[in-house]
Design an enzyme around this catalytic site. Structure first.
Site, mmCIF file in Angstrom:
data_model
loop_
_atom_site.group_PDB
_atom_site.id
_atom_site.type_symbol
_atom_site.label_atom_id
_atom_site.label_comp_id
_atom_site.label_asym_id
_atom_site.label_seq_id
_atom_site.Cartn_x
_atom_site.Cartn_y
_atom_site.Cartn_z
ATOM 1 N N ARG A 265 2.219 -3.282 7.700
ATOM 2 C CA ARG A 265 1.800 -2.313 8.718
ATOM 3 C C ARG A 265 1.938 -2.896 10.124
ATOM 4 O O ARG A 265 1.958 -2.171 11.108
ATOM 5 C CB ARG A 265 0.377 -1.830 8.454
ATOM 6 C CG ARG A 265 -0.680 -2.879 8.525
ATOM 7 C CD ARG A 265 -2.096 -2.306 8.315
ATOM 8 N NE ARG A 265 -3.071 -3.359 8.317
ATOM 9 C CZ ARG A 265 -3.493 -4.021 9.385
ATOM 10 N NH1 ARG A 265 -3.033 -3.716 10.582
ATOM 11 N NH2 ARG A 265 -4.376 -4.994 9.288
ATOM 12 N N GLU B 33 -7.709 -13.985 -5.639
ATOM 13 C CA GLU B 33 -6.923 -12.795 -5.926
ATOM 14 C C GLU B 33 -6.551 -12.724 -7.410
ATOM 15 O O GLU B 33 -6.200 -13.729 -8.012
ATOM 16 C CB GLU B 33 -5.658 -12.778 -5.077
ATOM 17 C CG GLU B 33 -5.924 -12.664 -3.584
ATOM 18 C CD GLU B 33 -6.618 -11.381 -3.169
ATOM 19 O OE1 GLU B 33 -6.561 -10.392 -3.932
ATOM 20 O OE2 GLU B 33 -7.205 -11.354 -2.078
ATOM 21 N N CYS C 192 0.415 -12.566 2.712
ATOM 22 C CA CYS C 192 -0.395 -13.228 1.680
ATOM 23 C C CYS C 192 0.042 -12.796 0.282
ATOM 24 O O CYS C 192 0.257 -13.635 -0.593
ATOM 25 C CB CYS C 192 -1.875 -12.952 1.892
ATOM 26 S SG CYS C 192 -2.545 -13.768 3.365
ATOM 27 N N HIS D 273 -8.206 -15.508 -0.529
ATOM 28 C CA HIS D 273 -8.420 -15.131 0.866
ATOM 29 C C HIS D 273 -9.761 -15.666 1.355
ATOM 30 O O HIS D 273 -10.728 -15.740 0.591
ATOM 31 C CB HIS D 273 -8.428 -13.601 1.014
ATOM 32 C CG HIS D 273 -7.071 -13.022 1.187
ATOM 33 N ND1 HIS D 273 -6.468 -12.231 0.225
ATOM 34 C CD2 HIS D 273 -6.191 -13.105 2.219
ATOM 35 C CE1 HIS D 273 -5.282 -11.859 0.664
ATOM 36 N NE2 HIS D 273 -5.090 -12.372 1.870
#
Length: 184
Positions: free
Chosen positions: A70, A60, A123, A147
């Site tokens: 969500r 990342e 994350c 990830h």
């Protein structure tokens, strides 16, 4: 992610690897790693999480100061449109060589690419927290997040979803660690 991390060698490219299993929970994830950072005082804090549907390993490139879940975390929390740290920067960038990590993972025969979004779930929350504490309390430490995709057995229940074997994910994580060691 946990299964892969547990299988990573304890020494990679001459570096001792200290593993810490982190709950997928807002707040507790940061607290768990922060306590490990204070206890172990590592040169590098490198977190691993799972992003189902990605086709390879993705270091990342940025963490943003936003929780916007969500779905609920593993304790039912679902923060919406809140800051991780009120006084924190809008974003932090990792101090890991993400492009060198991608190249080293690819050299190992594993798909990889740089990701420019860690999402807004746990994350990103954890990555932001690690980089926040490095910025505030551990200026000599490097840190970041990567990830990994689903394992094959997870993708069996999700038709047309990318996955890798645990062995390939472990090989990719170890390649990423090697790149971290080799690139200051």
């Amino acid at each position: 992610a946990q299964k892969a991390v547990e299988a990573v060698s304890d020494v990679v490219a001459g570096a001792e690897v200290v593993k810490c299993i982190v709950p997928t929970v807002f707040g507790k994830s940061i607290e768990t790693v922060y306590e490990a950072m204070k206890r172990e005082k590592p040169d590098v804090t490198f977190c691993i999480g799972q992003a189902g549907g990605r086709v390879g390993l993705t270091p990342e490139r940025v963490a943003i100061n936003l929780n916007d879940a969500r779905i609920p975390d593993n304790e039912g929390q679902q923060p919406l449109d809140t800051k991780i740290f009120e006084e924190g920067e809008n974003a932090y960038f990792p101090s890991l060589p993400v492009k060198a990590m991608v190249e080293k993972i690819k050299e190992a025969g594993i798909p990889a690419s740089v990701s420019y979004t860690a999402g807004t779930f746990v994350c990103n929350h954890l990555m932001y927290g690690v980089l926040y504490y490095i910025n505030k309390e551990f200026p000599g430490m490097r840190g970041g997040f990567m990830h990994v995709p689903f394992l094959h057995e997870q993708a069996l229940k999700k038709p047309n979803t990318a996955s890798l074997s645990k062995e390939d994910i472990v090989k990719g994580i170890e390649a990423a660690i090697t790149a971290i060691v080799e690139n200051s």
